[in-house]
Write a protein that holds these residues in place. Structure first.
Motif, PDB file in Angstrom:
ATOM      1  N   VAL A 120      93.583  33.123 -95.620  1.00  0.00           N
ATOM      2  CA  VAL A 120      94.598  34.564 -96.711  1.00  0.00           C
ATOM      3  C   VAL A 120      93.933  35.274 -96.870  1.00  0.00           C
ATOM      4  O   VAL A 120      93.234  35.928 -97.235  1.00  0.00           O
ATOM      5  CB  VAL A 120      94.567  33.926 -98.520  1.00  0.00           C
ATOM      6  N   ASP A 121      95.375  36.405 -96.939  1.00  0.00           N
ATOM      7  CA  ASP A 121      95.453  38.489 -96.908  1.00  0.00           C
ATOM      8  C   ASP A 121      95.706  38.223 -98.220  1.00  0.00           C
ATOM      9  O   ASP A 121      96.953  37.959 -98.135  1.00  0.00           O
ATOM     10  CB  ASP A 121      95.671  38.727 -95.771  1.00  0.00           C
ATOM     11  N   ASP A 122      95.084  38.087 -98.964  1.00  0.00           N
ATOM     12  CA  ASP A 122      95.178  38.243-100.568  1.00  0.00           C
ATOM     13  C   ASP A 122      95.472  40.098-101.084  1.00  0.00           C
ATOM     14  O   ASP A 122      95.572  40.152-102.147  1.00  0.00           O
ATOM     15  CB  ASP A 122      95.220  37.674-101.869  1.00  0.00           C
ATOM     16  N   ALA A 123      96.071  40.720-100.589  1.00  0.00           N
ATOM     17  CA  ALA A 123      96.198  42.445-100.816  1.00  0.00           C
ATOM     18  C   ALA A 123      96.839  42.486-102.271  1.00  0.00           C
ATOM     19  O   ALA A 123      95.726  43.279-102.764  1.00  0.00           O
ATOM     20  CB  ALA A 123      96.201  43.372 -99.275  1.00  0.00           C
ATOM     21  N   HIS A 124      97.226  42.132-102.275  1.00  0.00           N
ATOM     22  CA  HIS A 124      98.110  42.955-103.336  1.00  0.00           C
ATOM     23  C   HIS A 124      98.553  41.507-104.102  1.00  0.00           C
ATOM     24  O   HIS A 124      99.184  41.555-105.468  1.00  0.00           O
ATOM     25  CB  HIS A 124      99.928  43.152-102.660  1.00  0.00           C
ATOM     26  N   GLY A 125      97.387  40.093-104.169  1.00  0.00           N
ATOM     27  CA  GLY A 125      97.284  38.940-105.572  1.00  0.00           C
ATOM     28  C   GLY A 125      96.193  39.760-106.269  1.00  0.00           C
ATOM     29  O   GLY A 125      96.466  39.275-107.944  1.00  0.00           O
ATOM     30  N   TYR A 144     103.155  38.847-100.000  1.00  0.00           N
ATOM     31  CA  TYR A 144     103.445  38.951 -99.042  1.00  0.00           C
ATOM     32  C   TYR A 144     104.071  40.657 -99.704  1.00  0.00           C
ATOM     33  O   TYR A 144     104.618  40.983-100.678  1.00  0.00           O
ATOM     34  CB  TYR A 144     104.867  38.682 -98.675  1.00  0.00           C
ATOM     35  N   SER A 145     103.693  41.742 -98.755  1.00  0.00           N
ATOM     36  CA  SER A 145     103.913  42.827 -99.081  1.00  0.00           C
ATOM     37  C   SER A 145     105.402  43.817 -99.166  1.00  0.00           C
ATOM     38  O   SER A 145     105.707  44.434 -99.777  1.00  0.00           O
ATOM     39  CB  SER A 145     102.976  44.124 -98.344  1.00  0.00           C
ATOM     40  N   GLN A 146     106.302  43.182 -98.129  1.00  0.00           N
ATOM     41  CA  GLN A 146     107.322  43.254 -97.931  1.00  0.00           C
ATOM     42  C   GLN A 146     108.254  42.294 -99.147  1.00  0.00           C
ATOM     43  O   GLN A 146     108.941  42.173 -99.752  1.00  0.00           O
ATOM     44  CB  GLN A 146     107.926  43.990 -96.590  1.00  0.00           C
ATOM     45  N   GLY A 162      90.862  40.938 -97.778  1.00  0.00           N
ATOM     46  CA  GLY A 162      91.670  41.884 -99.251  1.00  0.00           C
ATOM     47  C   GLY A 162      91.286  42.857 -98.982  1.00  0.00           C
ATOM     48  O   GLY A 162      90.446  43.362 -97.454  1.00  0.00           O
ATOM     49  N   THR A 163      91.639  43.903 -99.741  1.00  0.00           N
ATOM     50  CA  THR A 163      91.303  45.268 -99.885  1.00  0.00           C
ATOM     51  C   THR A 163      90.645  45.530-100.825  1.00  0.00           C
ATOM     52  O   THR A 163      91.243  44.659-102.374  1.00  0.00           O
ATOM     53  CB  THR A 163      92.712  46.050 -99.429  1.00  0.00           C
ATOM     54  N   PHE A 164      89.966  47.071-100.675  1.00  0.00           N
ATOM     55  CA  PHE A 164      89.821  47.784-102.261  1.00  0.00           C
ATOM     56  C   PHE A 164      90.268  48.748-102.394  1.00  0.00           C
ATOM     57  O   PHE A 164      90.458  49.625-103.462  1.00  0.00           O
ATOM     58  CB  PHE A 164      88.025  47.703-102.136  1.00  0.00           C
ATOM     59  N   VAL A 195     103.261  37.821 -92.317  1.00  0.00           N
ATOM     60  CA  VAL A 195     102.311  38.373 -93.022  1.00  0.00           C
ATOM     61  C   VAL A 195     100.940  39.858 -92.267  1.00  0.00           C
ATOM     62  O   VAL A 195     102.464  40.470 -91.478  1.00  0.00           O
ATOM     63  CB  VAL A 195     100.917  37.912 -92.029  1.00  0.00           C
ATOM     64  N   HIS A 196     100.874  41.043 -92.516  1.00  0.00           N
ATOM     65  CA  HIS A 196     100.362  42.108 -92.300  1.00  0.00           C
ATOM     66  C   HIS A 196     100.475  42.676 -91.126  1.00  0.00           C
ATOM     67  O   HIS A 196      99.359  41.348 -90.289  1.00  0.00           O
ATOM     68  CB  HIS A 196      99.937  42.574 -93.546  1.00  0.00           C
ATOM     69  N   ALA A 197     100.526  43.744 -90.660  1.00  0.00           N
ATOM     70  CA  ALA A 197     100.846  44.193 -89.171  1.00  0.00           C
ATOM     71  C   ALA A 197      98.915  43.782 -88.732  1.00  0.00           C
ATOM     72  O   ALA A 197      99.039  43.546 -87.681  1.00  0.00           O
ATOM     73  CB  ALA A 197     100.799  45.613 -89.110  1.00  0.00           C
ATOM     74  N   SER A 198      98.213  43.583 -89.891  1.00  0.00           N
ATOM     75  CA  SER A 198      97.017  44.010 -89.277  1.00  0.00           C
ATOM     76  C   SER A 198      96.116  42.368 -88.579  1.00  0.00           C
ATOM     77  O   SER A 198      95.379  42.625 -88.129  1.00  0.00           O
ATOM     78  CB  SER A 198      96.102  44.206 -90.362  1.00  0.00           C
ATOM     79  N   MET A 199      97.137  41.559 -89.302  1.00  0.00           N
ATOM     80  CA  MET A 199      96.538  40.018 -88.509  1.00  0.00           C
ATOM     81  C   MET A 199      97.401  39.982 -87.098  1.00  0.00           C
ATOM     82  O   MET A 199      96.364  39.412 -86.529  1.00  0.00           O
ATOM     83  CB  MET A 199      97.367  38.918 -89.639  1.00  0.00           C
ATOM     84  N   THR A 230      85.481  48.353 -93.848  1.00  0.00           N
ATOM     85  CA  THR A 230      85.823  50.298 -93.829  1.00  0.00           C
ATOM     86  C   THR A 230      87.465  49.927 -94.131  1.00  0.00           C
ATOM     87  O   THR A 230      87.928  51.293 -95.219  1.00  0.00           O
ATOM     88  CB  THR A 230      85.734  51.163 -92.738  1.00  0.00           C
ATOM     89  N   SER A 231      88.083  49.098 -93.918  1.00  0.00           N
ATOM     90  CA  SER A 231      89.277  48.836 -94.357  1.00  0.00           C
ATOM     91  C   SER A 231      89.930  47.622 -94.926  1.00  0.00           C
ATOM     92  O   SER A 231      89.360  46.589 -94.021  1.00  0.00           O
ATOM     93  CB  SER A 231      90.347  49.878 -93.656  1.00  0.00           C
ATOM     94  N   GLY A 232      90.973  47.029 -95.785  1.00  0.00           N
ATOM     95  CA  GLY A 232      91.191  45.898 -95.465  1.00  0.00           C
ATOM     96  C   GLY A 232      91.984  45.627 -93.831  1.00  0.00           C
ATOM     97  O   GLY A 232      91.859  44.664 -93.415  1.00  0.00           O
TER      98      GLY A 232
END
Ligand code: PLP
Length: 429
Positions: free
Chosen positions: A230-235, A205-207, A261-263, A159-163, A133-135
């Motif tokens: 690899v979480d490439d949400a922003h790539g 990296y998001s920040q 990743g995320t949509f 890395v993102h908080a979700s990891m 349902t989410s990244g």
């Protein structure tokens, strides 16, 4: 914790104050928020009466409506407003209804889910993919299902908080952001001590807004027998010749064990995905608790099928995005502001002090620009910043407005300026 200084406290200070139950913590937190608001420094959860886009109409306290240039959205290619994407969502809703009615394992798996899974796998030239349902859930659920008490997760600190959330049932080591020497030391020290070791990094990296040195990380993983996630949400949509992200940029499609990743960013919708080999994905479909015991993407997700098409069919959105990134970053650099190591659509101005970041955001909002302040724990206090994201749908007029607002803000706050840097080329797009 009664001696907590509300003007310097961070959200983290309220997570679990010793001796305070939920109601007492909430009461203290309300006082903290009121204190920020009294200084005009609270710019979280501002309500927009318009949808996502390069401009927002904000309902500010006191019911004033204010039109601002928005730098807060990760809708990098503007696809959330693309007529064909919106139409695909409408058609999905008309065809399948507004909900899935059940979790995927017990009746809530529809044709559009299979299509998005297949298309996502094909997008990365890989065997298999699955949806969440989410990244956030894609990351936390996947790591939680794969790594347990015999295993070790090795995380880049940024890395993102979700990891981090996914690592609660396993052992955890972190290395300083992008520090390959420290990563190798951990790999050497822990050799033979765990069943599985997994290196977990972001693509972009998001920040810090910079890129993982993925090729070197994969080499280290091979040398020491570790897996790589690899979480490439922003790539995705932003980096790589064909917009496949950092994995494509380094030519590593086959080498990464898990791509997540995320949509919700360049693909203009909501939902998360994991891409891996067929056996791992089949395992996760029945072992990732958040997938078994929760419904997945609603029929509006048919939007994603269109946005995946558009990445290939309308490459000019990515080109426009990079023109904007280069223009905007060059403008900020020319003002002498510190944009760190950004090489993505996320462009921070590092103020070095949370109070300065908050005051800059207040002044920017006054000047018609919406950007957010980021402080600890998302970044170290000394790296407090104003975070901005550029999109393909910003016009030159929008960006000039923001640059003027920054000049005014930086002068008013007497902000430290850097020596002028030569403009960064658009070498990584
Ligand atoms: C690097 C990274 N991963 C994952 C996520 C979570 O994605 P989602 O918003 O789809 O839950 C984010 C969101 O900000 C992110 O920046």
């Amino acid at each position: 914790m009664s001696d907590l200084n509300l003007s310097t406290a961070t959200f983290k200070d309220f997570e679990n104050n010793t001796g305070k139950g939920p109601n007492e913590r909430a009461e203290l937190f309300s006082r903290y928020v009121a204190d920020w608001k009294s200084r005009g420094h609270w710019n979280y959860r501002l309500e927009s009466v318009s949808g996502s886009g390069p401009e927002l109409e904000l309902a500010l306290p006191g019911s004033k409506l204010k039109t601002v240039v928005s730098l807060v959205s990760s809708d990098y290619l503007g696809f959330s407003r693309h007529p064909a994407v919106v139409q695909a969502a409408i058609e999905g809703l008309l065809k399948y209804g507004s909900s899935t009615g059940a979790s995927p394992a017990i009746g809530g798996h529809y044709t559009y889910h299979r299509e998005i899974e297949e298309r996502t796998a094909a997008f990365f030239s890989r065997e298999s993919a699955m949806l969440f349902t989410s990244g956030y859930t894609a990351n936390s659920a996947t790591i939680q299902a794969l790594l347990r008490s015999d295993d070790l997760a090795i995380l880049d600190m940024a890395v993102h908080a979700s990891m981090y959330e996914g690592c609660q049932l396993t052992n955890l080591r972190t290395f300083p952001h992008n520090h390959l020497g420290k990563l190798e030391r951990i790999l050497a020290e822990t050799a033979g001590r765990y069943r599985t070791r997994m290196i977990i990094v972001d693509g972009i990296y998001s920040q810090p807004a910079d890129m993982a040195p993925l090729k070197d990380i994969v080499q280290l993983a091979r040398k020491y027998g570790a897996m790589v996630a690899v979480d490439d949400a922003h790539g995705v949509g932003v980096i790589g010749e064909r917009g496949r992200g950092v994995v494509e940029h380094f030519g590593l499609a086959e080498e990464i064990d898990l791509i997540t990743g995320t949509f919700s960013k360049a693909l203009g919708h909501i939902g998360g995905y994991v891409v891996a080999n067929r056996a791992l994905i089949n395992y996760l479909k029945f072992q990732a608790r958040q997938h078994i015991f929760s419904v997945t993407m609603t029929p509006a997700a048919c939007a994603v099928l269109k946005s995946l098409d558009l990445i290939d069919q309308e490459p000019w959105w990515k080109e426009k995005l990079w023109d904007n990134i280069v223009y905007f970053k060059t403008g900020l650099d020319t003002l002498g502001l510190d944009t760190g190591n950004s090489c993505s659509a996320i462009i921070p101005v590092i103020t070095g002090s949370p109070a300065l970041a908050a005051e800059a955001c207040r002044l920017l909002l006054e000047a018609g620009v919406y950007a957010t302040q980021i402080g600890y724990p998302a970044v170290a206090r000394r790296n407090a910043r104003v975070r901005m994201s550029v999109t393909a749908t910003h016009t030159r007029e929008h960006l000039n407005h923001v640059l003027n607002a920054w000049e005014w803000t930086a002068n008013k706050l007497n902000m430290k300026r850097k020596e002028l840097c030569p403009p960064q080329g658009k070498s990584i797009s």
